[in-house]
Design a protein around this motif. Structure first.
Motif, PDB file in Angstrom:
ATOM      1  N   UNK A  94      -0.044   4.456 -68.137  1.00  0.00           N
ATOM      2  CA  UNK A  94       1.375   4.551 -67.780  1.00  0.00           C
ATOM      3  C   UNK A  94       1.657   3.754 -66.509  1.00  0.00           C
ATOM      4  N   UNK A  95       0.810   3.910 -65.489  1.00  0.00           N
ATOM      5  CA  UNK A  95       1.010   3.180 -64.228  1.00  0.00           C
ATOM      6  C   UNK A  95       0.914   1.671 -64.422  1.00  0.00           C
ATOM      7  N   UNK A  96      -0.052   1.229 -65.214  1.00  0.00           N
ATOM      8  CA  UNK A  96      -0.214  -0.200 -65.484  1.00  0.00           C
ATOM      9  C   UNK A  96       1.064  -0.764 -66.108  1.00  0.00           C
ATOM     10  N   UNK A  97       1.598  -0.077 -67.099  1.00  0.00           N
ATOM     11  CA  UNK A  97       2.799  -0.569 -67.775  1.00  0.00           C
ATOM     12  C   UNK A  97       4.014  -0.539 -66.854  1.00  0.00           C
ATOM     13  N   UNK A  98       4.107   0.451 -65.991  1.00  0.00           N
ATOM     14  CA  UNK A  98       5.238   0.544 -65.061  1.00  0.00           C
ATOM     15  C   UNK A  98       5.140  -0.562 -64.000  1.00  0.00           C
ATOM     16  N   UNK A  99       3.962  -0.755 -63.443  1.00  0.00           N
ATOM     17  CA  UNK A  99       3.772  -1.824 -62.451  1.00  0.00           C
ATOM     18  C   UNK A  99       4.009  -3.192 -63.092  1.00  0.00           C
ATOM     19  N   UNK A 100       3.510  -3.379 -64.296  1.00  0.00           N
ATOM     20  CA  UNK A 100       3.729  -4.640 -65.007  1.00  0.00           C
ATOM     21  C   UNK A 100       5.203  -4.896 -65.259  1.00  0.00           C
ATOM     22  N   UNK A 101       5.955  -3.854 -65.596  1.00  0.00           N
ATOM     23  CA  UNK A 101       7.400  -3.993 -65.813  1.00  0.00           C
ATOM     24  C   UNK A 101       8.096  -4.415 -64.517  1.00  0.00           C
ATOM     25  N   UNK A 102       7.676  -3.842 -63.382  1.00  0.00           N
ATOM     26  CA  UNK A 102       8.252  -4.219 -62.090  1.00  0.00           C
ATOM     27  C   UNK A 102       7.963  -5.681 -61.773  1.00  0.00           C
ATOM     28  N   UNK A 103       6.714  -6.090 -61.957  1.00  0.00           N
ATOM     29  CA  UNK A 103       6.325  -7.485 -61.670  1.00  0.00           C
ATOM     30  C   UNK A 103       7.098  -8.453 -62.560  1.00  0.00           C
ATOM     31  N   UNK A 104       7.237  -8.117 -63.842  1.00  0.00           N
ATOM     32  CA  UNK A 104       7.998  -8.986 -64.749  1.00  0.00           C
ATOM     33  C   UNK A 104       9.467  -9.061 -64.349  1.00  0.00           C
ATOM     34  N   UNK A 105      10.043  -7.957 -63.876  1.00  0.00           N
ATOM     35  CA  UNK A 105      11.429  -7.983 -63.384  1.00  0.00           C
ATOM     36  C   UNK A 105      11.577  -8.902 -62.184  1.00  0.00           C
ATOM     37  N   UNK A 106      10.642  -8.798 -61.243  1.00  0.00           N
ATOM     38  CA  UNK A 106      10.661  -9.693 -60.070  1.00  0.00           C
ATOM     39  C   UNK A 106      10.525 -11.147 -60.491  1.00  0.00           C
ATOM     40  N   UNK A 107       9.564 -11.391 -61.342  1.00  0.00           N
ATOM     41  CA  UNK A 107       9.315 -12.755 -61.811  1.00  0.00           C
ATOM     42  C   UNK A 107      10.542 -13.326 -62.497  1.00  0.00           C
ATOM     43  N   UNK A 108      11.153 -12.534 -63.362  1.00  0.00           N
ATOM     44  CA  UNK A 108      12.369 -12.977 -64.057  1.00  0.00           C
ATOM     45  C   UNK A 108      13.455 -13.369 -63.065  1.00  0.00           C
ATOM     46  N   UNK A 109      13.717 -12.502 -62.088  1.00  0.00           N
ATOM     47  CA  UNK A 109      14.822 -12.795 -61.167  1.00  0.00           C
ATOM     48  C   UNK A 109      14.506 -13.968 -60.253  1.00  0.00           C
ATOM     49  N   UNK A 151       5.158  11.842 -72.451  1.00  0.00           N
ATOM     50  CA  UNK A 151       4.355  10.723 -71.970  1.00  0.00           C
ATOM     51  C   UNK A 151       4.938   9.385 -72.434  1.00  0.00           C
ATOM     52  N   UNK A 152       5.236   9.281 -73.718  1.00  0.00           N
ATOM     53  CA  UNK A 152       5.733   8.018 -74.267  1.00  0.00           C
ATOM     54  C   UNK A 152       7.117   7.676 -73.727  1.00  0.00           C
ATOM     55  N   UNK A 153       8.051   8.607 -73.866  1.00  0.00           N
ATOM     56  CA  UNK A 153       9.413   8.309 -73.431  1.00  0.00           C
ATOM     57  C   UNK A 153       9.532   8.241 -71.915  1.00  0.00           C
ATOM     58  N   UNK A 154       8.745   9.034 -71.217  1.00  0.00           N
ATOM     59  CA  UNK A 154       8.745   8.964 -69.748  1.00  0.00           C
ATOM     60  C   UNK A 154       8.267   7.610 -69.258  1.00  0.00           C
ATOM     61  N   UNK A 155       7.195   7.104 -69.885  1.00  0.00           N
ATOM     62  CA  UNK A 155       6.678   5.786 -69.504  1.00  0.00           C
ATOM     63  C   UNK A 155       7.702   4.695 -69.793  1.00  0.00           C
ATOM     64  N   UNK A 156       8.345   4.772 -70.953  1.00  0.00           N
ATOM     65  CA  UNK A 156       9.359   3.764 -71.304  1.00  0.00           C
ATOM     66  C   UNK A 156      10.563   3.829 -70.371  1.00  0.00           C
TER      67      UNK A 156
END
Length: 128
Positions: free
Chosen positions: A25-40, A92-97
Motif C-alpha cells: 500500500x505504501x509503495x503504491x501511495x508513494x509512487x502515485x505521489x511521485x507520478x503526480x509531481x513528475x506530471x506537473x 485495504x483495496x479501496x483505502x489504498x486507491x
C-alpha cells in the motif's frame, strides 16, 4: 530495475500489521505521489523537448513502473479476503486507491508549487 529493487527492499523491511501487507500500500501511495509531481513538473514542457521525454520515460515509466504494483495489491486483497475477511480486504483495496488518488493530487500540487518557485527565481532554464 531500480524501482522493482526498491519495492522488494521495502516489502522485506516493512512487516505486515495484523496480516495486512502495509508495504505494498505504501509503495503504491508513494509512487502515485511521485507520478503526480513528475506530471506537473513536465506538463509545461514541449512534447519535442528530448530531456522531458527522457525524464518521463526514466522516472515515470521506468522507476515508478517497476516500483508500483497494482497486481500485488490485487493479490494481497484476495489473500486478505480469503484469510482475514471481506471487510478487511475491501478496506485495504479501496483505502489504498483513495489515498493513492489523494497522493497523486498532492504530488501535482507540490510539483506545481515547485515549478512556480523555479520560474519566479529564474531557475530551471526559463525566464523569470
Amino acid at each position: 530495475m531500480a524501482g522493482s529493487a526498491a519495492r522488494a527492499g521495502l516489502t522485506l523491511a516493512i512487516p505486515t500489521v495484523a496480516g495486512v501487507p502495509i508495504a505494498i500500500a505504501l509503495v503504491n501511495i508513494v509512487g502515485a505521489f511521485v507520478l503526480g509531481c513528475l506530471y506537473s513538473l513536465l506538463a509545461h514542457r514541449s512534447p519535442a523537448d528530448a530531456s522531458a521525454v527522457r525524464i518521463r520515460l526514466l522516472l515515470g515509466t521506468g522507476f515508478c513502473g517497476g516500483f508500483t504494483t497494482y497486481s500485488a495489491l490485487a493479490n494481497d486483497t484476495v489473500v486478505l479476503a480469503v484469510n482475514g475477511g471481506l471487510g478487511a480486504a475491501t478496506l485495504y483495496a479501496f483505502g489504498t486507491l483513495l489515498v493513492g488518488g489523494l497522493a497523486t493530487w498532492a504530488g501535482i500540487v507540490a510539483g506545481t508549487a515547485s515549478d512556480g518557485s523555479r520560474r519566479r527565481t529564474g531557475r530551471g532554464g526559463e525566464a523569470a
